[in-house]
Design an enzyme around this catalytic site. Structure first.
Site, PDB file in Angstrom:
ATOM      1  N   GLY A   1       0.861  -1.183   0.000  1.00  0.00           N
ATOM      2  CA  GLY A   1       0.000   0.000   0.000  1.00  0.00           C
ATOM      3  C   GLY A   1       0.893   1.227   0.000  1.00  0.00           C
TER       4      GLY A   1
ATOM      5  N   ARG B   1      10.380  -1.169  -4.308  1.00  0.00           N
ATOM      6  CA  ARG B   1       9.238  -1.267  -5.234  1.00  0.00           C
ATOM      7  C   ARG B   1       9.210   0.022  -6.062  1.00  0.00           C
ATOM      8  NH1 ARG B   1       3.586  -3.450  -3.079  1.00  0.00           N
ATOM      9  NH2 ARG B   1       3.314  -3.944  -5.279  1.00  0.00           N
TER      10      ARG B   1
ATOM     11  N   ASP C   1      -1.430   4.806  -6.388  1.00  0.00           N
ATOM     12  CA  ASP C   1       0.000   4.659  -6.097  1.00  0.00           C
ATOM     13  C   ASP C   1       0.810   5.827  -6.638  1.00  0.00           C
ATOM     14  OD1 ASP C   1      -1.020   1.763  -5.856  1.00  0.00           O
ATOM     15  OD2 ASP C   1       0.978   1.793  -4.949  1.00  0.00           O
TER      16      ASP C   1
ATOM     17  N   LYS D   1      -3.675  -0.289  -8.380  1.00  0.00           N
ATOM     18  CA  LYS D   1      -3.659  -1.751  -8.479  1.00  0.00           C
ATOM     19  C   LYS D   1      -4.243  -2.229  -9.809  1.00  0.00           C
ATOM     20  CE  LYS D   1      -2.223  -4.185  -6.381  1.00  0.00           C
ATOM     21  NZ  LYS D   1      -0.879  -4.721  -6.743  1.00  0.00           N
TER      22      LYS D   1
HETATM   23  O1  MRU Z   1       0.524  -4.027  -4.514  1.00  0.00           O
HETATM   24  P1  MRU Z   1      -0.080  -3.245  -3.384  1.00  0.00           P
HETATM   25  O2  MRU Z   1      -0.953  -4.063  -2.502  1.00  0.00           O
HETATM   26  O3  MRU Z   1       0.949  -2.449  -2.641  1.00  0.00           O
HETATM   27  O4  MRU Z   1      -1.035  -2.196  -4.104  1.00  0.00           O
HETATM   28  C1  MRU Z   1      -1.773  -1.304  -3.332  1.00  0.00           C
HETATM   29  C2  MRU Z   1      -2.657  -0.430  -4.136  1.00  0.00           C
HETATM   30  O5  MRU Z   1      -2.671  -0.473  -5.338  1.00  0.00           O
HETATM   31  C3  MRU Z   1      -3.458   0.584  -3.391  1.00  0.00           C
HETATM   32  O6  MRU Z   1      -4.665   0.830  -4.036  1.00  0.00           O
HETATM   33  C4  MRU Z   1      -2.663   1.894  -3.311  1.00  0.00           C
HETATM   34  O7  MRU Z   1      -1.363   1.658  -2.873  1.00  0.00           O
HETATM   35  C5  MRU Z   1      -3.310   2.876  -2.424  1.00  0.00           C
HETATM   36  S1  MRU Z   1      -3.238   2.372  -0.737  1.00  0.00           S
HETATM   37  C6  MRU Z   1      -3.908   3.604   0.196  1.00  0.00           C
END
Ligand code: MRU
Length: 344
Positions: free
Chosen positions: A53, A94, A237, A248
């Protein structure tokens, strides 16, 4: 922090000399916190998605820098170089969530100051990043809930709650705030392949006593066709200056489906998710993870002839977005104006 702000699930806990990270790979069956004492461990926790996240990744990395200073400050005259090397390691964990780089830039800024007590200064910076993220989430929760006034149902994607942030959540924070004000049917999709919806969002909402209906990702169009949802509410993100949104994988599909069905799309993210250095979404680096996350064991032999492509984010063009909610304010129909530039 108010009592209410402390009460949500916590992905990260600073103990005073270590960082405790809730291992999100093991949820919802197991609630296990592991303790980290150095930046390398935190970087691995991010890469392996023990913590995930966008805002939570940034906050974890900030505490990773604190751990680095704790480790090197007393031991070496060259401690700053060692900390910079750790920052570079954390930055490689990441690639898509800009909050990671934003948080590391804040930490670098503090590191660059001639502080009498660098350890205290660097910890204060990480704690500020953490506390401000929680405050931003509560503010966005109220602003987004205003937009949901009168809505019957919402669909959310991935996990954007306390687990993905400093606490409370972005899109899930809006859902929490709206649910306190009015009846609301909450739908969460599974979010394949990592199942953030099933394992994390459904669990978080159940901890809060908010009923949620899970759907298979592939049921989203049919759900929209029934008229059960007025809004899709998601996090981000990285948001580019024109308002394109990386989030995502599957967010783009939902945005296209929402447009077809007259459903509105709300993106909820703190200012730290806006990348002012990028004008539009095609410049965002999209993380591709190991195909093994998709492939069953029986296809792992080289001669199986079966491979997999595993991009874990996509980009939703600004034209498909009804509203972008940040702690600084709401941009309605960002495609018709100057994207998110008015927030700067
Ligand atoms: O791969 P992840 O679980 O880190 O992806 C998370 C997301 O895509 C969330 O929607 C995004 O980080 C926003 S979290 C407040």
């Amino acid at each position: 922090m108010t009592k209410q702000q402390k009460e949500t699930v916590q992905a990260l806990q600073w103990t005073g000399d270590a960082l405790k990270i809730l291992d999100q790979r093991r949820l919802p069956e197991h609630i296990v916190y592991d303790e980290y004492n150095d930046a390398a461990g935190v970087a691995t926790a991010i890469t392996s998605m023990r913590v995930r996240g966008a805002p939570a990744i940034g906050i974890a990395a900030a505490y990773g820098v604190v751990l680095s200073v704790r480790k090197h400050y007393a031991q070496s005259n060259h401690w700053r170089q060692k900390v910079v090397a750790d920052i570079e390691l954390l930055a490689r964990s990441r690639p898509t969530a800009v909050n990671l780089f934003w948080a590391l830039d804040q930490m670098k800024g503090t590191l660059g100051q001639q502080l009498t007590n660098p350890l205290a200064g660097i910890l204060a910076c990480a704690e500020k990043i953490h506390a401000e993220d929680i405050a931003a989430n509560h503010k966005m929760g109220e602003l987004g809930a205003d937009l949901l006034a009168g809505a019957k149902g919402v669909l959310t994607h991935c996990n954007t709650g306390a687990l993905a942030t400093g606490g409370y959540g972005t899109a899930l924070g809006v859902i929490r705030s709206a649910y306190r004000r009015q009846p609301l049917n909450v739908f969460a999709d599974e979010t394949r392949p990592w199942l953030q919806g099933t394992r994390l969002t459904a669990w978080e909402l159940s901890q809060e006593g908010i009923p949620v209906t899970l759907i298979a990702d592939s049921a989203a169009a049919w759900l929209m066709k029934t008229g059960a949802v007025d809004w899709v509410v998601v996090g981000a993100d990285r948001i580019t200056a024109n308002g394109d949104v990386a989030n995502k994988i599957g967010t783009y599909s939902l945005a296209v489906l929402a447009k077809e069905h007259g459903v509105k799309l709300m993106v909820v993210a703190p200012m730290s998710t806006i990348d002012w250095g990028i004008n539009q979404g095609d410049q965002i680096k999209i993380e591709e993870r190991n195909p093994r996350e998709l492939l069953p064991d029986c296809y792992l032999e080289e001669d199986s002839g079966v491979s997999a492509w595993n991009p874990v984010f996509d980009v939703t063009p600004v034209e498909l977005i009804t509203a972008i909610v940040t702690e600084r304010g709401v941009v309605l129909n960002p495609a018709t104006g100057q994207g998110v530039r008015g927030l700067k």
